[in-house]
Write a protein that holds these residues in place. Structure first.
Motif, mmCIF file in Angstrom:
data_model
loop_
_atom_site.group_PDB
_atom_site.id
_atom_site.type_symbol
_atom_site.label_atom_id
_atom_site.label_comp_id
_atom_site.label_asym_id
_atom_site.label_seq_id
_atom_site.Cartn_x
_atom_site.Cartn_y
_atom_site.Cartn_z
ATOM 1 N N ARG A 1 0.820 -1.213 0.000
ATOM 2 C CA ARG A 1 0.000 0.000 0.000
ATOM 3 C C ARG A 1 0.850 1.258 0.000
ATOM 4 O O ARG A 1 0.487 2.261 -0.621
ATOM 5 C CB ARG A 1 -0.928 -0.014 1.227
ATOM 6 N N ARG A 2 1.978 1.235 0.672
ATOM 7 C CA ARG A 2 2.805 2.441 0.801
ATOM 8 C C ARG A 2 3.929 2.513 -0.233
ATOM 9 O O ARG A 2 4.736 3.422 -0.195
ATOM 10 C CB ARG A 2 3.373 2.523 2.208
ATOM 11 N N ARG B 1 0.774 -2.754 -7.782
ATOM 12 C CA ARG B 1 -0.549 -2.148 -7.920
ATOM 13 C C ARG B 1 -1.671 -3.176 -8.099
ATOM 14 O O ARG B 1 -2.837 -2.851 -7.987
ATOM 15 C CB ARG B 1 -0.582 -1.162 -9.089
ATOM 16 N N TYR C 1 -2.800 -5.372 -6.232
ATOM 17 C CA TYR C 1 -3.638 -5.528 -5.035
ATOM 18 C C TYR C 1 -4.841 -4.588 -5.076
ATOM 19 O O TYR C 1 -5.854 -4.831 -4.420
ATOM 20 C CB TYR C 1 -2.805 -5.251 -3.780
ATOM 21 N N LYS C 2 -4.749 -3.515 -5.834
ATOM 22 C CA LYS C 2 -5.838 -2.540 -5.892
ATOM 23 C C LYS C 2 -7.089 -3.087 -6.563
ATOM 24 O O LYS C 2 -8.162 -2.503 -6.450
ATOM 25 C CB LYS C 2 -5.371 -1.277 -6.626
ATOM 26 N N LEU D 1 -5.090 2.593 6.823
ATOM 27 C CA LEU D 1 -4.866 2.275 5.411
ATOM 28 C C LEU D 1 -6.078 1.606 4.775
ATOM 29 O O LEU D 1 -6.416 1.882 3.618
ATOM 30 C CB LEU D 1 -3.633 1.386 5.265
ATOM 31 N N MET E 1 -8.225 3.007 1.625
ATOM 32 C CA MET E 1 -8.459 2.236 0.410
ATOM 33 C C MET E 1 -9.950 2.128 0.101
ATOM 34 O O MET E 1 -10.365 2.249 -1.058
ATOM 35 C CB MET E 1 -7.840 0.845 0.550
ATOM 36 N N VAL F 1 -9.182 1.911 -6.663
ATOM 37 C CA VAL F 1 -9.051 0.816 -5.692
ATOM 38 C C VAL F 1 -10.414 0.153 -5.557
ATOM 39 O O VAL F 1 -11.398 0.810 -5.210
ATOM 40 C CB VAL F 1 -8.571 1.319 -4.313
ATOM 41 N N HIS G 1 2.892 9.689 5.338
ATOM 42 C CA HIS G 1 2.232 8.913 4.289
ATOM 43 C C HIS G 1 1.556 9.847 3.286
ATOM 44 O O HIS G 1 1.630 9.630 2.067
ATOM 45 C CB HIS G 1 1.204 7.976 4.936
ATOM 46 N N ARG H 1 2.224 10.231 -0.775
ATOM 47 C CA ARG H 1 1.159 10.124 -1.774
ATOM 48 C C ARG H 1 1.157 11.343 -2.693
ATOM 49 O O ARG H 1 0.993 11.213 -3.913
ATOM 50 C CB ARG H 1 -0.208 10.004 -1.092
#
Length: 701
Positions: free
Chosen positions: A150-151, A159, A161-162, A186, A190, A198, A430, A434
């Motif tokens: 994620r980070r 990506r 996982y999105k 997080l 998401m 996402v 974070h 981003r």
């Protein structure tokens, strides 16, 4: 000694259609309805141990062909759940499902298949490939890998996982405060992203019953609607003593519980004192012994292995090889928290140390899914044993036991301002990351939504609200290297890469345990490879950049008459200058370079002159890092560890290390996340002692 009669726990079954061709429990029906009827939700399932929490999310996910990420606290649990889920898929599912286990080891193994050295790229390629050839993907991983995805902490980001619809977090209550905050924040972020960016919309936490703070965060901090799937289950659960009855299924058996006093980390001594009774108990059936410290595990294993005729096995963080075979064949299993959660095995009786309420209930819960009476023996602090002795004349239900233990065990002081100080700082950093990686047109929306989220998650403290200005000011005052370290899921630690000559294997383990109890020699990397068989060199290459020493291990040393190993402490001019220069409140956690570790013998003459190799390795920490950060995240306070623990009401599992200056141990060092917790404790106590109000939140910067 006190004997308690505990009732079993049964859940009502329902004659409804269910994907796994079983009669479901109410919480399983509730979860199934959420998945099928709610577009977006956060659910907490706190049904009892053995009550089918995994099936509750797995059945609707498989039935609706949703891609899901399941996050487990340990790699052992990841492996165990992969096998269990695959069995369900093979038994009930008629479409192609890829059940994937993603750990550092499996990603390293896959790197040759996809021609990449970045685990992030390997994971991306693997998920993409399975997406082409399978109808559905279920990714099982640990929190570290999930946070790195994620980070964007991998050298090449991930990506894929999105595109997953569902996220499940198992054993959420076992995570520390920092780790819970990280995952909750997080996942909320998401879920709130545009669905074209996402896909995640459905989140389930498998956990113990949420306390007041957790309920507030689930209800008010997270944007998605919150459901506790057992909230209306009063009529769906009952206590029983003989038979669970028709239309009921026993998930926990009745137990005859023998309660005895013992100090934390001293249960082994009591077992040796009660040696005849201990041996008789272990010979009464298939038995699991769960202790607190790994040294205790080693002592008891060596003794029982010598005294018992059957198969005596050991599983812990140091001896975790061939786990499935050990669980299948043991007559007596000696372990610690390594088998406390999740992993399934058949057992007739358990003997365990209960150092706190959560561990007591978790370990007792390993007796499950049987209606006949079982036996258990527990060793608890004397005050808890005294409280339980008051219940000896009656039958106690599991709900009553939970309430009794809640009153009996002391609550270690929580660092109430940690959320607003350090979790908020983690979130601000974070946000900066981003924004650096987002198109300029998206900056304002990302910034505003993230600031709102920080306020919701971390702006409410103990009896007060903290403003975004307060939280941002604290963040601005922190060293950038501390902010960078906060982006990882877990805190800093010191581990060695070990070649265990007693078992001919390579593993990593806590450096301080090795220095206290190991028959060891530290060497440089080149010499280490000469000791290790060539077929294990790939394991060295994969882990060498993450460790602070290379160690050849030949078992444990003899302890002194008091049962202690060597004395291990931090020392050196860097710490001396840091302590002399500032007070507890004037000091801040920071990444310190140049720390040294010292070791003294324990009266048996056992020394570790090769600790100099460890100190050389510690000085080279920055050279092994991808970024500019170097050193060890730590925080020093005045006072020996025992005094500091009493002063700030810290529990036995809060690890502090003595600092030796001019041959005196008058100071203590906390490392990793513990350094941040301790800093909050120090500032909070200073505010209480001086009578300052909540505006003093920024004191100590």
């Amino acid at each position: 000694m006190t004997t308690l009669d505990l009732t079993g726990v049964a859940l009502r079954t329902h004659d409804d259609s269910y994907p796994f061709d079983v009669s479901p429990f109410a919480h399983q029906r509730e979860m199934q309805q959420l998945f099928e009827n709610e577009e977006r939700f956060v659910a907490v399932n706190d049904s009892p141990t053995g009550g089918g929490k995994t099936s509750a999310w797995l059945a609707p996910v498989l039935d609706n062909r949703m891609d899901a990420i399941a996050v487990y606290p340990t790699n052992a649990l990841v492996a165990d759940q992969q096998e269990a889920i695959q069995r369900r898929v093979d038994q009930y599912i008629d479409h192609d499902v890829a059940v994937l286990k993603a750990t550092a080891a499996t990603l390293a193994e896959r790197s040759d298949d996809f021609g990449s050295i970045s685990h992030g790229a390997v994971l991306d390629d693997w998920l993409r490939q399975e997406g082409r050839y399978s109808d559905q993907r279920i990714l099982l991983t640990n929190p570290d890998i999930f946070v790195m995805m994620r980070r964007g902490l991998y050298r090449k980001g991930s990506r894929e996982y999105k595109d997953f619809d569902v996220a499940v977090v198992d054993e959420f209550h076992r995570a520390g405060r920092k780790e819970q905050n990280t995952l909750r924040f997080l996942l909320d972020e998401m879920q709130s992203e545009d669905e074209s960016v996402v896909a995640l919309r459905k989140v389930a936490f498998l956990s113990a019953t949420p306390d007041q703070r957790q309920r507030r965060l689930f209800e008010d901090a997270i944007e998605a609607p919150y459901y506790r799937v057992t909230e209306h289950e009063t009529e769906e659960r009952k206590a029983y003593t003989d038979s669970s009855g028709e239309d009921w299924f026993g998930v926990m058996p009745p137990v005859e519980l023998d309660v005895r006093p013992a100090q934390t980390f001293s249960t082994a001594d009591r077992l040796f004192e009660d040696s005849d009774e201990t041996l008789e108990f272990c010979r009464g059936g298939r038995t699991v012994v769960m202790l607190d410290g790994i040294h205790e595990v080693g002592q008891v294993y060596a003794w029982l292995d010598d005294e018992m005729n059957g198969n005596v096995e050991r599983i812990d963080g140091f001896y975790d090889e061939n786990k499935a075979e050990k669980l299948d064949r043991f007559d007596v299993l000696i372990s610690n928290s390594a088998v406390e959660v999740g992993i399934d095995f058949d057992v007739d009786r358990i003997l365990f140390a209960g150092h706190n309420r959560e561990s007591f209930l978790q370990r007792l819960g390993r007796l499950r899914s049987a209606s006949d009476l079982k036996e258990a023996r527990c060793y608890v602090p004397s005050t808890v044993a005294g409280t339980l002795s008051e219940q000896a004349e009656r039958t106690v239900t599991r709900r009553e036991l939970d309430e009794i233990l809640d009153e009996a065990y002391p609550d270690p002081r929580q660092p109430d301002t940690f959320d607003a100080r350090y979790s908020a700082a983690e979130a601000f950093e974070h946000l900066d990351d981003r924004l650096r990686n987002a198109p300029p047109d998206d900056h304002q929306e990302i910034k505003q939504s993230t600031l709102d989220r920080i306020k919701r998650h971390f702006g409410v403290g103990s009896g007060t609200d903290f403003s975004l200005r307060d939280m941002e000011a604290f963040t601005d005052a922190l060293d950038w290297r501390v902010l960078t370290s906060l982006q990882w899921y877990r805190g800093d630690n010191i581990q060695a890469l070990v070649y265990d000559r007693t078992t001919d294997r390579v593993t990593t383990y806590d450096l301080f345990y090795l220095l206290r109890y190991g028959d060891i020699e530290f060497v440089d990397q080149a010499t280490f490879k000469k000791h290790v068989p060539s077929e294990q060199h790939t394991e060295i290459d994969r882990k060498e950049r993450y460790v602070d020493g290379f160690c050849v291990y030949d078992g444990t040393i003899d302890t002194n008459d008091d049962g202690f190993g060597r004395s291990v402490y931090f020392t050196g001019p860097v710490l001396n200058a840091w302590i002399d220069d500032t007070s507890n409140t004037g000091r801040k956690p920071q990444l310190q370079s140049g720390l040294q570790i010292g070791v003294d013998p324990n009266g048996t003459g056992s020394r570790v002159p090769s600790v100099t190799k460890v100190n050389e390795r510690l000085r080279e920490r920055g050279e092994r890092s991808d970024g500019d950060e170097t050193g060890l995240l730590c925080y020093a306070v005045n006072g020996a560890p025992s005094r500091v623990k009493r002063q700030y009401n810290l529990d036995d599992f809060f690890f502090l290390y003595p600092i030796r200056v001019q041959n005196k141990e008058l100071h203590s060092l906390a490392i990793g996340t513990d350094a941040l917790y301790l800093h909050c404790h120090v500032l909070e106590q200073e505010q209480r002692l001086t009578g300052t109000d909540d505006e003093s939140f920024l004191d100590g910067l």
